[in-house]
Design a protein around this motif. Structure first.
Motif, mmCIF file in Angstrom:
data_model
loop_
_atom_site.group_PDB
_atom_site.id
_atom_site.type_symbol
_atom_site.label_atom_id
_atom_site.label_comp_id
_atom_site.label_asym_id
_atom_site.label_seq_id
_atom_site.Cartn_x
_atom_site.Cartn_y
_atom_site.Cartn_z
ATOM 1 N N ALA A 278 12.946 -99.128 30.182
ATOM 2 C CA ALA A 278 13.972 -98.311 29.643
ATOM 3 C C ALA A 278 14.995 -97.556 30.429
ATOM 4 C CB ALA A 278 13.278 -97.095 28.977
ATOM 5 N N VAL A 279 14.699 -97.295 31.832
ATOM 6 C CA VAL A 279 15.496 -96.811 32.865
ATOM 7 C C VAL A 279 16.317 -97.875 33.179
ATOM 8 C CG1 VAL A 279 15.676 -95.911 35.189
ATOM 9 C CG2 VAL A 279 13.974 -94.995 33.748
ATOM 10 N N GLY A 280 15.965 -99.284 33.044
ATOM 11 C CA GLY A 280 16.636 -100.408 33.517
ATOM 12 C C GLY A 280 17.826 -100.466 32.538
ATOM 13 N N LEU A 281 17.394 -100.416 31.274
ATOM 14 C CA LEU A 281 18.397 -100.533 30.185
ATOM 15 C C LEU A 281 19.387 -99.296 30.326
ATOM 16 C CD1 LEU A 281 16.477 -101.083 26.857
ATOM 17 C CD2 LEU A 281 18.325 -102.469 27.699
ATOM 18 N N LEU A 282 19.209 -98.143 30.668
ATOM 19 C CA LEU A 282 20.032 -97.072 30.624
ATOM 20 C C LEU A 282 20.990 -97.352 31.840
ATOM 21 C CD1 LEU A 282 17.797 -93.937 30.280
ATOM 22 C CD2 LEU A 282 19.903 -94.578 28.872
ATOM 23 N N GLN A 283 20.585 -98.047 32.860
ATOM 24 C CA GLN A 283 21.365 -98.319 34.093
ATOM 25 C C GLN A 283 22.296 -99.338 33.783
ATOM 26 O OE1 GLN A 283 18.955 -99.838 37.289
ATOM 27 N NE2 GLN A 283 20.496 -98.957 38.836
ATOM 28 N N ARG A 284 22.025 -100.329 32.860
ATOM 29 C CA ARG A 284 22.784 -101.387 32.505
ATOM 30 C C ARG A 284 23.838 -100.751 31.495
ATOM 31 N NH1 ARG A 284 22.617 -105.184 28.898
ATOM 32 N NH2 ARG A 284 20.686 -105.107 28.072
ATOM 33 N N TRP A 285 23.807 -99.952 30.630
ATOM 34 C CA TRP A 285 24.286 -99.614 29.519
ATOM 35 C C TRP A 285 25.433 -98.629 30.390
ATOM 36 C CZ3 TRP A 285 20.371 -97.360 25.540
ATOM 37 C CH2 TRP A 285 19.764 -98.545 24.810
ATOM 38 N N ARG A 286 25.134 -97.990 31.407
ATOM 39 C CA ARG A 286 26.346 -97.294 32.049
ATOM 40 C C ARG A 286 27.475 -98.129 32.530
ATOM 41 N NH1 ARG A 286 24.271 -94.223 37.333
ATOM 42 N NH2 ARG A 286 24.076 -96.467 37.772
ATOM 43 N N ALA B 210 28.127 -101.104 31.120
ATOM 44 C CA ALA B 210 28.358 -101.903 29.899
ATOM 45 C C ALA B 210 29.207 -101.005 28.873
ATOM 46 C CB ALA B 210 27.238 -102.729 29.554
ATOM 47 N N GLY B 211 29.737 -100.168 29.075
ATOM 48 C CA GLY B 211 30.391 -99.524 28.078
ATOM 49 C C GLY B 211 29.676 -98.784 26.965
ATOM 50 N N LEU B 212 28.370 -98.604 27.487
ATOM 51 C CA LEU B 212 27.380 -97.868 26.574
ATOM 52 C C LEU B 212 26.544 -96.779 27.118
ATOM 53 C CD1 LEU B 212 25.511 -101.130 24.937
ATOM 54 C CD2 LEU B 212 27.195 -99.649 23.776
ATOM 55 N N GLY B 213 27.325 -96.150 28.002
ATOM 56 C CA GLY B 213 26.850 -95.192 29.012
ATOM 57 C C GLY B 213 26.528 -93.810 28.166
ATOM 58 N N HIS B 214 26.878 -93.763 26.920
ATOM 59 C CA HIS B 214 26.869 -92.616 26.155
ATOM 60 C C HIS B 214 25.502 -92.596 25.564
ATOM 61 C CE1 HIS B 214 28.590 -95.420 23.497
ATOM 62 N NE2 HIS B 214 27.929 -94.860 22.669
ATOM 63 N N LEU B 215 24.881 -93.763 25.455
ATOM 64 C CA LEU B 215 23.646 -93.640 24.686
ATOM 65 C C LEU B 215 22.408 -93.059 25.382
ATOM 66 C CD1 LEU B 215 23.775 -97.339 23.240
ATOM 67 C CD2 LEU B 215 24.325 -95.228 21.988
ATOM 68 N N ARG B 216 21.494 -92.468 24.638
ATOM 69 C CA ARG B 216 20.277 -91.776 24.768
ATOM 70 C C ARG B 216 19.156 -92.801 24.541
ATOM 71 N NH1 ARG B 216 19.655 -86.922 21.063
ATOM 72 N NH2 ARG B 216 18.420 -88.396 19.923
ATOM 73 N N LEU B 217 18.191 -92.992 25.458
ATOM 74 C CA LEU B 217 17.041 -93.766 25.080
ATOM 75 C C LEU B 217 15.629 -92.841 25.022
ATOM 76 C CD1 LEU B 217 16.121 -96.500 24.584
ATOM 77 C CD2 LEU B 217 16.002 -97.016 26.853
ATOM 78 N N ALA B 218 14.907 -92.868 23.821
ATOM 79 C CA ALA B 218 13.736 -92.060 23.953
ATOM 80 C C ALA B 218 12.658 -93.114 23.847
ATOM 81 C CB ALA B 218 13.670 -91.519 22.373
ATOM 82 N N VAL B 219 11.594 -92.717 24.775
ATOM 83 C CA VAL B 219 10.629 -93.396 25.043
ATOM 84 C C VAL B 219 9.018 -92.860 24.709
ATOM 85 C CG1 VAL B 219 9.057 -94.309 26.971
ATOM 86 C CG2 VAL B 219 11.384 -94.418 26.918
ATOM 87 N N PRO C 27 29.571 -102.538 17.952
ATOM 88 C CA PRO C 27 30.077 -103.723 17.691
ATOM 89 C C PRO C 27 31.367 -104.352 18.159
ATOM 90 C CG PRO C 27 30.214 -102.149 15.747
ATOM 91 C CD PRO C 27 29.723 -101.571 17.127
ATOM 92 N N ALA C 28 32.269 -103.357 18.468
ATOM 93 C CA ALA C 28 33.661 -103.878 19.283
ATOM 94 C C ALA C 28 33.292 -104.495 20.414
ATOM 95 C CB ALA C 28 34.641 -102.718 19.247
ATOM 96 N N LEU C 29 32.515 -103.721 21.172
ATOM 97 C CA LEU C 29 32.218 -104.203 22.607
ATOM 98 C C LEU C 29 31.454 -105.614 22.638
ATOM 99 C CD1 LEU C 29 32.221 -102.651 25.404
ATOM 100 C CD2 LEU C 29 29.870 -103.051 25.085
ATOM 101 N N ALA C 30 30.456 -105.787 21.566
ATOM 102 C CA ALA C 30 29.937 -107.098 21.485
ATOM 103 C C ALA C 30 30.781 -108.160 21.249
ATOM 104 C CB ALA C 30 28.639 -106.851 20.566
ATOM 105 N N SER C 31 31.626 -108.168 20.190
ATOM 106 C CA SER C 31 32.616 -109.100 19.807
ATOM 107 C C SER C 31 33.696 -109.255 20.755
ATOM 108 C CB SER C 31 33.049 -108.824 18.378
ATOM 109 O OG SER C 31 33.886 -107.526 18.459
ATOM 110 N N ALA C 32 33.921 -108.217 21.694
ATOM 111 C CA ALA C 32 34.880 -108.481 22.799
ATOM 112 C C ALA C 32 34.319 -109.314 24.063
ATOM 113 C CB ALA C 32 35.485 -107.158 23.290
ATOM 114 N N ALA C 33 32.976 -109.287 24.112
ATOM 115 C CA ALA C 33 32.383 -109.853 25.238
ATOM 116 C C ALA C 33 32.622 -111.350 25.379
ATOM 117 C CB ALA C 33 30.752 -110.108 25.233
ATOM 118 N N PRO C 34 33.190 -112.180 26.450
ATOM 119 C CA PRO C 34 33.533 -113.322 26.715
ATOM 120 C C PRO C 34 32.277 -114.435 26.301
ATOM 121 C CG PRO C 34 33.029 -112.478 28.907
ATOM 122 C CD PRO C 34 32.902 -111.418 27.950
#
Ligand code: C2E
Ligand code: MG
Ligand code: MG
Ligand code: MG
Length: 283
Positions: A98-106, A108-117, A276-283
């Protein structure tokens, strides 16, 4: 062998119990193996803001893909993991992921998302949780407020004094705390005064019949009002219909989670759903 034993013979285990015990042990062994073989995966279920339906974050839900048994439900394996103590290793793995995901999101343009465990009772009362969290927070540099830990009412009430201390320590670190399956623990409401928490999760059992059962509707409305007057936020679980969503929004419930919005999804599918915008913009 059981057939040869007459009525007068005392048996500690009935044949049926032997079978159940055997199956349990088998599953327990497979769980340990599964952890080694990396058979576990986190699925993510979106949590949305009820006022505009934007994705606020997700709840991490553990999935076990066994090579022969297929997908095993957490309702089946979590209790066994809890009893055997395996939940400690499994829970550590979940938190690390979970912490790894939050770190990656930061980044990857998803740094606003919260994660509950979800935390199990054993994890809460084991003593290893805070040192692990301190290490994970220090190593990852994530914002602790993006991590929310869910503890059930019944787990918290197993040892109210220790839970109170744990929740205090978590919140002192800036980590959010939610009470899961609220209303199902048969405990008095007085613990709301005792525990420092951020959010209440209204159990699916109350949401399910909101439209047909006037008692459930009253309980849900009152729970939302009670939570708000205590300064707590409320999320409803198991929202499956537009009518349930409308009812909850009208009663000023803050957030919701349920099949109406999104099922628990593998990580990439959730990321696409959340942005969705981010995912479709990915190379
Ligand atoms: P929970 O924490 O109350 O999670 C909510 C459960 O409701 C999840 O079941 C989710 O898939 C399901 N759900 C969500 N929305 C809906 C809906 O609209 N309708 C219906 N019918 N169900 C919905 P799941 O994933 O099978 O997990 C079951 C329980 O297993 C969880 O209940 C939690 O107590 C436990 N669990 C799952 N992952 C973990 C974990 O990593 N650690 C621990 N300790 N427990 C976990
Ligand atoms: Mg939960
Ligand atoms: Mg729940
Ligand atoms: Mg539940």
């Amino acid at each position: 062998a059981a057939k040869t034993q007459g009525r007068g013979n005392f048996q500690f285990f009935s044949p049926a119990m032997n079978r159940a015990t055997h199956e349990r042990l088998l599953l327990e062994n497979r769980l340990w193996q599964g952890l080694e073989q990396r058979e576990f995966e986190l699925y993510l279920q979106a949590q949305i803001d009820l006022s505009d339906r934007h994705v606020i974050g997700a709840e991490a839900l553990l999935r076990w893909h066994h090579p022969e048994l297929g997908m095993v439900s957490p309702d089946r394996f979590i209790p066994i993991a809890e009893e055997s103590g395996l939940i400690l290793a499994l829970g550590d793995w979940v938190l690390q992921e979970a912490v790894g995901l939050l770190q990656r999101w930061r980044s990857a343009g998803l740094g606003h998302l919260r994660l509950a465990v979800n935390l199990s009772a054993r994890q809460c009362h084991g003593g290893g949780l805070l040192p692990l969290l301190d290490r994970l927070l220090a190593d990852s540099g994530i914002d602790p407020a993006l991590l929310e830990l869910e503890i059930t009412e019944s787990a918290a009430m197993q040892d109210p004094e220790r839970s109170r201390e744990l929740l205090r320590e978590l919140r002192a670190r800036g980590i959010k705390v939610a009470i899961d399956d609220f209303g199902t623990g048969y405990s008095s409401l007085s613990y709301l005064k005792l525990f420092e928490i951020d959010r209440i999760k209204i159990d699916r059992g109350f949401v399910k019949d909101i439209e047909s059962d006037p008692n459930d509707a009253v309980i849900v409305a009152a729970t939302i009002a009670l939570a708000h007057s205590l300064g707590l936020e409320v999320i409803a679980e198991g929202v499956e219909t537009e009518a349930q969503s409308d009812f909850l929004r009208n009663k000023r419930c803050d957030e919701a989670q349920g099949y109406l919005f999104a099922r628990p999804l593998p990580v990439p599918a959730f990321e696409e759903f959340a942005h969705p915008a981010l995912a479709s913009a990915a190379p």
